[in-house]
Design a protein around this motif. Sequence first.
Motif, PDB file in Angstrom:
ATOM      1  N   PHE A   1       0.805  -1.221   0.000  1.00  0.00           N
ATOM      2  CA  PHE A   1       0.000   0.000   0.000  1.00  0.00           C
ATOM      3  C   PHE A   1       0.844   1.280   0.000  1.00  0.00           C
ATOM      4  O   PHE A   1       0.545   2.218  -0.757  1.00  0.00           O
ATOM      5  CB  PHE A   1      -0.970  -0.006   1.186  1.00  0.00           C
ATOM      6  N   PRO A   2       1.925   1.382   0.813  1.00  0.00           N
ATOM      7  CA  PRO A   2       2.678   2.643   0.846  1.00  0.00           C
ATOM      8  C   PRO A   2       3.392   2.998  -0.453  1.00  0.00           C
ATOM      9  O   PRO A   2       3.893   4.127  -0.570  1.00  0.00           O
ATOM     10  CB  PRO A   2       3.697   2.415   1.979  1.00  0.00           C
ATOM     11  N   ILE A   3       3.478   2.083  -1.423  1.00  0.00           N
ATOM     12  CA  ILE A   3       4.188   2.405  -2.660  1.00  0.00           C
ATOM     13  C   ILE A   3       3.230   2.814  -3.778  1.00  0.00           C
ATOM     14  O   ILE A   3       3.658   3.053  -4.915  1.00  0.00           O
ATOM     15  CB  ILE A   3       5.074   1.224  -3.136  1.00  0.00           C
ATOM     16  N   TYR A   4       1.945   2.940  -3.458  1.00  0.00           N
ATOM     17  CA  TYR A   4       0.971   3.403  -4.450  1.00  0.00           C
ATOM     18  C   TYR A   4       0.821   4.920  -4.366  1.00  0.00           C
ATOM     19  O   TYR A   4       0.594   5.465  -3.278  1.00  0.00           O
ATOM     20  CB  TYR A   4      -0.395   2.742  -4.220  1.00  0.00           C
ATOM     21  N   PRO A   5       0.951   5.607  -5.503  1.00  0.00           N
ATOM     22  CA  PRO A   5       0.694   7.047  -5.471  1.00  0.00           C
ATOM     23  C   PRO A   5      -0.800   7.305  -5.312  1.00  0.00           C
ATOM     24  O   PRO A   5      -1.615   6.450  -5.680  1.00  0.00           O
ATOM     25  CB  PRO A   5       1.189   7.508  -6.868  1.00  0.00           C
ATOM     26  N   PRO A   6      -1.181   8.444  -4.719  1.00  0.00           N
ATOM     27  CA  PRO A   6      -0.313   9.564  -4.319  1.00  0.00           C
ATOM     28  C   PRO A   6       0.266   9.475  -2.908  1.00  0.00           C
ATOM     29  O   PRO A   6       1.056  10.323  -2.529  1.00  0.00           O
ATOM     30  CB  PRO A   6      -1.262  10.764  -4.416  1.00  0.00           C
ATOM     31  N   ILE A   7      -0.121   8.448  -2.114  1.00  0.00           N
ATOM     32  CA  ILE A   7       0.409   8.392  -0.744  1.00  0.00           C
ATOM     33  C   ILE A   7       1.912   8.161  -0.764  1.00  0.00           C
ATOM     34  O   ILE A   7       2.631   8.652   0.117  1.00  0.00           O
ATOM     35  CB  ILE A   7      -0.304   7.306   0.098  1.00  0.00           C
ATOM     36  N   SER A   8       2.422   7.446  -1.768  1.00  0.00           N
ATOM     37  CA  SER A   8       3.870   7.228  -1.852  1.00  0.00           C
ATOM     38  C   SER A   8       4.602   8.552  -2.035  1.00  0.00           C
ATOM     39  O   SER A   8       5.682   8.763  -1.452  1.00  0.00           O
ATOM     40  CB  SER A   8       4.196   6.286  -3.014  1.00  0.00           C
ATOM     41  N   ASN A   9       4.020   9.457  -2.826  1.00  0.00           N
ATOM     42  CA  ASN A   9       4.630  10.775  -3.033  1.00  0.00           C
ATOM     43  C   ASN A   9       4.602  11.589  -1.743  1.00  0.00           C
ATOM     44  O   ASN A   9       5.579  12.275  -1.402  1.00  0.00           O
ATOM     45  CB  ASN A   9       3.895  11.528  -4.142  1.00  0.00           C
ATOM     46  N   TRP A  10       3.478  11.507  -1.023  1.00  0.00           N
ATOM     47  CA  TRP A  10       3.362  12.241   0.237  1.00  0.00           C
ATOM     48  C   TRP A  10       4.402  11.735   1.242  1.00  0.00           C
ATOM     49  O   TRP A  10       5.061  12.542   1.916  1.00  0.00           O
ATOM     50  CB  TRP A  10       1.954  12.081   0.807  1.00  0.00           C
ATOM     51  N   LEU A  11       4.552  10.431   1.342  1.00  0.00           N
ATOM     52  CA  LEU A  11       5.517   9.859   2.279  1.00  0.00           C
ATOM     53  C   LEU A  11       6.934  10.273   1.920  1.00  0.00           C
ATOM     54  O   LEU A  11       7.746  10.612   2.799  1.00  0.00           O
ATOM     55  CB  LEU A  11       5.394   8.335   2.304  1.00  0.00           C
ATOM     56  N   GLN A  12       7.238  10.243   0.627  1.00  0.00           N
ATOM     57  CA  GLN A  12       8.583  10.636   0.192  1.00  0.00           C
ATOM     58  C   GLN A  12       8.839  12.114   0.469  1.00  0.00           C
ATOM     59  O   GLN A  12       9.913  12.485   0.968  1.00  0.00           O
ATOM     60  CB  GLN A  12       8.753  10.347  -1.298  1.00  0.00           C
ATOM     61  N   ASN A  13       7.866  12.958   0.165  1.00  0.00           N
ATOM     62  CA  ASN A  13       8.040  14.404   0.380  1.00  0.00           C
ATOM     63  C   ASN A  13       8.207  14.757   1.849  1.00  0.00           C
ATOM     64  O   ASN A  13       8.792  15.787   2.184  1.00  0.00           O
ATOM     65  CB  ASN A  13       6.850  15.163  -0.202  1.00  0.00           C
ATOM     66  N   ASN A  14       7.680  13.896   2.719  1.00  0.00           N
ATOM     67  CA  ASN A  14       7.779  14.158   4.159  1.00  0.00           C
ATOM     68  C   ASN A  14       8.841  13.303   4.850  1.00  0.00           C
ATOM     69  O   ASN A  14       8.877  13.238   6.079  1.00  0.00           O
ATOM     70  CB  ASN A  14       6.414  13.937   4.819  1.00  0.00           C
TER      71      ASN A  14
END
Length: 335
Positions: free
Chosen positions: A161-174
């Motif tokens: 689940f954490p590697i699916y965008p857009p949550i993956s982008n949010w996690l990376q940006n933070n």
Amino acid sequence: MFCHAMFNVILQNILRLTKSSSDKDIQTSSDYLRDKNTPEKAFNYRSNIISLYGAFEHFVEELEKEYMGELLSISNSFSGLNDCIKSVYLSKWKDLSSRLSYAKFSHITERQLISTLYDSFIQDKASVLPECFLPNGGNYKHCIVSSLFKSLGLTDIDSKFPIYPPISNWLQNNGLSDKNSDDQFEVLNDLVERRNEIAHGSESVSLLSDQNIIDISEFIKNYSLSLNSFLQDSLLSVIWTNMSSDKIRPVHIYKHAIAVFHISNIQVQVGEQIILMRPKGVYPKYSYVKVLEIHKEESGLIEKVDNISTSGKELVISIEFSEQISESTSFKFRT
């Protein structure tokens, strides 16, 4: 994949909260929010937290029911469902039978409850009540969401689940991509705690600024979109596996959307939705793509056609799809 009207309504509610509750409602009360804990500020805080969490809880539960409905529609029998569902369904059914008085389950009749059990265990039909898997009290922290979908056989949700965008982008940006799930989804977990404090009448809550509410809303939107994508992929992977045809890759790609195939034993027509699998590491992994145009090459001549139906004879065909593809994209056609 999830095209049910209720699903779209719930998702739109979350998107609306991001724009309306966060931008409009909170901004109009910005004078109060700049002050210390005024009654108006406390009221705005409580209403936004309750509304945002309520929309999210409703979304998760409708999504679970929609997912189960789709899964049952592509399964031929109860015995054909995954082992996770089959192994716990009876105990989950018993738990639900004692909870029919709850408002959440009041629409389920005893007749319906008994009928679905008979259909699944005696007649081996793909008949399951999705509500059996829903927890009693909600409180959908990430671990509860994860546990809910693990009980449906999605045991890889924590890693995938954490590697699916857009949550993956949010996690990376933070800077949270490599953190544990408690750190990654602290925003959601904190929202649940705040909602519980309000529901239990606590007066000693730390209020949030308008920007904090906007940030939470944005996170919930990203989380929800990625959860939807993850579940769509899970369903499409079942459809992909169940198809008897071989996977085929194009030999050439033109203009990023026109694929050339050397192909035999397929059927395809303009307007048809074709399932594809993207290269390793690209998510979502599966999707449907629409056929816009078909050309076939035969005896040195290229002809535009509305459909192709081959039986053993290999043809060179080109298909224009509705989205960009690559030579590493795999397809499955009807045979």
